[in-house]
Every structure is written in C-alpha cells, then in structure tokens.
Scaffold this motif. Structure first.
Motif, PDB file in Angstrom:
ATOM      1  N   SER A 182      -5.974  17.988   0.901  1.00  0.00           N
ATOM      2  CA  SER A 182      -5.473  19.293   1.331  1.00  0.00           C
ATOM      3  C   SER A 182      -4.592  19.128   2.552  1.00  0.00           C
ATOM      4  O   SER A 182      -4.550  18.055   3.172  1.00  0.00           O
ATOM      5  N   ILE A 183      -3.895  20.191   2.921  1.00  0.00           N
ATOM      6  CA  ILE A 183      -3.013  20.137   4.073  1.00  0.00           C
ATOM      7  C   ILE A 183      -3.746  19.528   5.282  1.00  0.00           C
ATOM      8  O   ILE A 183      -4.876  19.901   5.594  1.00  0.00           O
ATOM      9  N   GLY A 184      -3.111  18.561   5.912  1.00  0.00           N
ATOM     10  CA  GLY A 184      -3.706  17.893   7.061  1.00  0.00           C
ATOM     11  C   GLY A 184      -4.546  16.693   6.708  1.00  0.00           C
ATOM     12  O   GLY A 184      -5.110  16.058   7.607  1.00  0.00           O
ATOM     13  N   GLU A 185      -4.640  16.342   5.426  1.00  0.00           N
ATOM     14  CA  GLU A 185      -5.417  15.171   5.025  1.00  0.00           C
ATOM     15  C   GLU A 185      -4.484  14.033   4.591  1.00  0.00           C
ATOM     16  O   GLU A 185      -3.346  14.262   4.165  1.00  0.00           O
ATOM     17  N   THR A 186      -5.021  12.819   4.671  1.00  0.00           N
ATOM     18  CA  THR A 186      -4.260  11.606   4.391  1.00  0.00           C
ATOM     19  C   THR A 186      -5.115  10.672   3.553  1.00  0.00           C
ATOM     20  O   THR A 186      -6.316  10.554   3.793  1.00  0.00           O
ATOM     21  N   VAL A 187      -4.499  10.015   2.576  1.00  0.00           N
ATOM     22  CA  VAL A 187      -5.204   8.985   1.811  1.00  0.00           C
ATOM     23  C   VAL A 187      -4.319   7.749   1.710  1.00  0.00           C
ATOM     24  O   VAL A 187      -3.091   7.826   1.811  1.00  0.00           O
ATOM     25  N   LEU A 188      -4.969   6.623   1.501  1.00  0.00           N
ATOM     26  CA  LEU A 188      -4.263   5.350   1.299  1.00  0.00           C
ATOM     27  C   LEU A 188      -4.593   4.820  -0.084  1.00  0.00           C
ATOM     28  O   LEU A 188      -5.754   4.786  -0.489  1.00  0.00           O
ATOM     29  N   ILE A 189      -3.559   4.386  -0.803  1.00  0.00           N
ATOM     30  CA  ILE A 189      -3.712   3.756  -2.111  1.00  0.00           C
ATOM     31  C   ILE A 189      -3.442   2.266  -1.948  1.00  0.00           C
ATOM     32  O   ILE A 189      -2.346   1.885  -1.511  1.00  0.00           O
ATOM     33  N   PRO A 190      -4.405   1.388  -2.252  1.00  0.00           N
ATOM     34  CA  PRO A 190      -4.189  -0.053  -2.087  1.00  0.00           C
ATOM     35  C   PRO A 190      -3.019  -0.577  -2.912  1.00  0.00           C
ATOM     36  O   PRO A 190      -2.621   0.029  -3.922  1.00  0.00           O
ATOM     37  N   PHE A 239       0.860  -1.180   0.000  1.00  0.00           N
ATOM     38  CA  PHE A 239       0.000   0.000   0.000  1.00  0.00           C
ATOM     39  C   PHE A 239       0.901   1.236   0.000  1.00  0.00           C
ATOM     40  O   PHE A 239       2.084   1.186   0.372  1.00  0.00           O
ATOM     41  N   VAL A 240       0.336   2.384  -0.399  1.00  0.00           N
ATOM     42  CA  VAL A 240       1.048   3.667  -0.343  1.00  0.00           C
ATOM     43  C   VAL A 240       0.140   4.665   0.374  1.00  0.00           C
ATOM     44  O   VAL A 240      -1.066   4.727   0.103  1.00  0.00           O
ATOM     45  N   ILE A 241       0.719   5.421   1.289  1.00  0.00           N
ATOM     46  CA  ILE A 241      -0.022   6.447   2.022  1.00  0.00           C
ATOM     47  C   ILE A 241       0.524   7.815   1.633  1.00  0.00           C
ATOM     48  O   ILE A 241       1.744   8.002   1.535  1.00  0.00           O
ATOM     49  N   TYR A 242      -0.382   8.757   1.398  1.00  0.00           N
ATOM     50  CA  TYR A 242       0.003  10.138   1.135  1.00  0.00           C
ATOM     51  C   TYR A 242      -0.494  11.017   2.280  1.00  0.00           C
ATOM     52  O   TYR A 242      -1.669  10.973   2.655  1.00  0.00           O
TER      53      TYR A 242
END
Length: 333
Positions: A293-301, A271-274
């Motif tokens: 946006s600043i302060g947000e996080t997403v995960l890419i499977p 996985f990759v996290i941004y």
C-alpha cells in the motif's frame, strides 16, 4: 534462495524539520510529531534493515546478502559492491525546510570518508500549496565561494528554487546544491551514503539553543555547477513503465497498475525494489502473494524471473541497478 516479495521494518528518524505526514498519510507507526524520514531499505551501519515477512522474517538485509549473494543482489552487483547493499531507500516528510546541502561524489567521499558518494532522486508524493525545493545556484555567475557567506538577507539571491506538485520527479547528482522545502512529502532513492555537507540551515535553533553545524569548506569543494534543474519529463501510461531516472547508480521507473500486469526480469541481473506511491496492489512471485500500500516498499531478489501485479490505479516506483550503467567502483578494503 526462496524468492518472494520481501518487506523490511521501516527505520523512523526524528528530525528538527520533520512532521506527521509519514504517520498520517503513509501509515508509519509513530506518535512523534517530528518524524522526518522512514528508511525503508538500508545497509548503512547501525541502521540495517530487518525482514518482517515470509521465510526470512527476522533476518537482516546483510544476512540475506551473505547467505545468497548473487541470487539476492545480482552477480554484477556483487562484483561491483561486494556485500555492501548499494542503495538507501527512504520516504521523507518536511514540515519545515531541510537545510540547504550538497553531497560528495564517489572520489571525494572515498578520499575524505572511505565511503561511496551520494547521488539521489526525489519523487514528490504530496505537497502543500506553493511548496518549493532548492535546486542549484541561482545562475552561472554565482560560484561556490559564496557558500561561506549566506544569511537571511541574501539567501534568495543565491539559490534557485522550484515550485513542486504531486508527481514531479527530480534527479540530484552528487555535487548539486539542494533542499526539500516545507510541505513536501517525497520518496527518495540514493546511493548508500549518509554523508551530507550542510551549507545553510535557515538560521535555525535546536532544542538546546544551538545552530546546527555547517560544513562550508567541504561543501565548497563538493559543489558542481549544473545548468539543468533535473526534472524528469515523463508521461504516465497504464500498465507501461515510464523512466524517471537512468544514471550510473540506479534506474527508477514509474508505472500505474490497472488490472493484472506482468513484469518480466529474465534479462536483468539485479534485485528490484518497488515503492508504492499511490493506492495499493497485490504482488505475486512464485505463487507467494504480498500486498503493498501507499508508503510501503518491497524487494524482489535478483533470481526472480517474473512478477505479477493486481490492482486498480496503484502507482509504483520500480528501482534496480542496470549492470550496463553501474560504473561505481568497489571500495578498497
């Protein structure tokens, strides 16, 4: 599984040392004046992250791992960690000093807590003038025995401090004494563990008039002497990644998006996290568009092949586990 940029609901933690920057700067939804942590992606028991967008909205992180296993985590990660998510992703705001603390390594954590240890890193997003962090002991003549006799009169002679500013990044391996100081806003990437041995708490009194518990004996056993301050030496380049940390437990890079940018993950089994640490960006996966946006996080499977970014000046932390580096062992059942 259907692959897209997955967002999770932040888990906000009030702390005695917390402040208001998580809401004021990172737009976290809280009216509290002492929020110290936002757990962005967590597999810690009783703190499991919940999806807030797309097809899997309402599903938990653990449910996604159980449903999709290697497609979500990466086959190597499943073989090493089973269905335990291996990282804990946070933002932290220190209005006052955090306690000086140390974390156990995998071996000690397994023996005493049946848990993974806690190696971590910080990326400084914002800092007040002259803000400092504690990193290690003052010099190599000081050993862990002094941790049992710290007070306001000798604390400055025992711990090493470093002034910090926006963009600084530090690696804190398990066993290294450390503390984030007052006025620091940071992104934190760590092993999935909530084990902390408190060494010194600045003689602080809580709302009940009590000092918080110290864990001196365990801290003495966990402490390892380190000669490096762990500061990353990197240069930020447009549309190219710069490495901040590459260790056994995670890899963290930073890149600045200027216009369109494509990231290729065909050769990565993870996985990759941004984490967005400045500005905002559009992220496109399989024609699914999500904004961060600043302060947000997403995960890419892990089954994602490539990711497209569109932005002007966004700064992004990129986090994953390289199977060639991961040496953590699966916990015994």
């Amino acid at each position: 599984m259907n692959t897209y940029p997955i967002k999770f609901r932040p888990i906000l933690k009030e702390k005695i040392w917390g402040g208001e920057k998580l809401s004021q700067i990172l737009n976290k939804k809280s009216k509290s004046k002492n929020v110290g942590e936002s757990w962005e992606i967590s597999g810690v028991d009783e703190n499991i992250s919940i999806v807030t967008n797309g097809l899997y909205k309402g599903k938990s992180l653990n449910e996604l791992i159980t449903m999709f296993k290697g497609d979500f985590m990466g086959q190597a990660n499943i073989s090493i960690f089973g269905e335990n998510f291996p990282l804990l992703i946070k933002f932290l705001d220190a209005k006052t000093n955090l306690s000086v603390q140390v974390h156990p390594d995998d071996k000690m954590a397994k023996t005493h807590h049946n848990s993974f240890g806690k190696t971590e890193m910080w990326y400084i997003m914002d800092s007040d003038k002259d803000a400092e962090i504690v990193l290690g002991l003052k010099n190599d003549k000081i050993n862990s025995e002094v941790l049992g006799d710290i007070n306001a009169s000798n604390v400055n002679a025992i711990f090493n401090t470093e002034k910090v500013s926006q963009g600084d990044s530090y690696f804190i391996p398990a066993g290294k004494i450390h503390a984030i100081g007052a006025g620091v806003l940071a992104a934190e990437i760590q092993q999935t563990s909530d084990i902390t041995y408190r060494v010194y708490d600045w003689d602080r009194i809580d709302d009940n008039g009590q000092q918080r518990e110290l864990h001196t004996e365990l801290a003495q056993k966990a402490t390892k002497i380190s000669t490096s301050n762990g500061k990353s030496d990197y240069r930020l380049e447009h549309n190219r990644t710069s490495n901040l940390v590459d260790c056994d437990f995670f890899t963290t890079n930073i890149f600045e998006v200027q216009g369109p940018q494509k990231r290729d993950y065909k050769g990565l089994d993870s996985f990759v996290i941004y984490m967005c640490v400045e500005g905002s960006a559009e992220i496109i996966v399989n024609n699914y568009s999500e904004f961060i946006s600043i302060g947000e996080t997403v995960l890419i499977p892990a089954n994602c092949i490539d990711v497209i970014f569109n932005a002007q000046g966004a700064k992004i932390l990129e986090i994953y586990i390289d199977p060639n580096d991961a040496k953590s062992k699966k916990l015994a059942s």
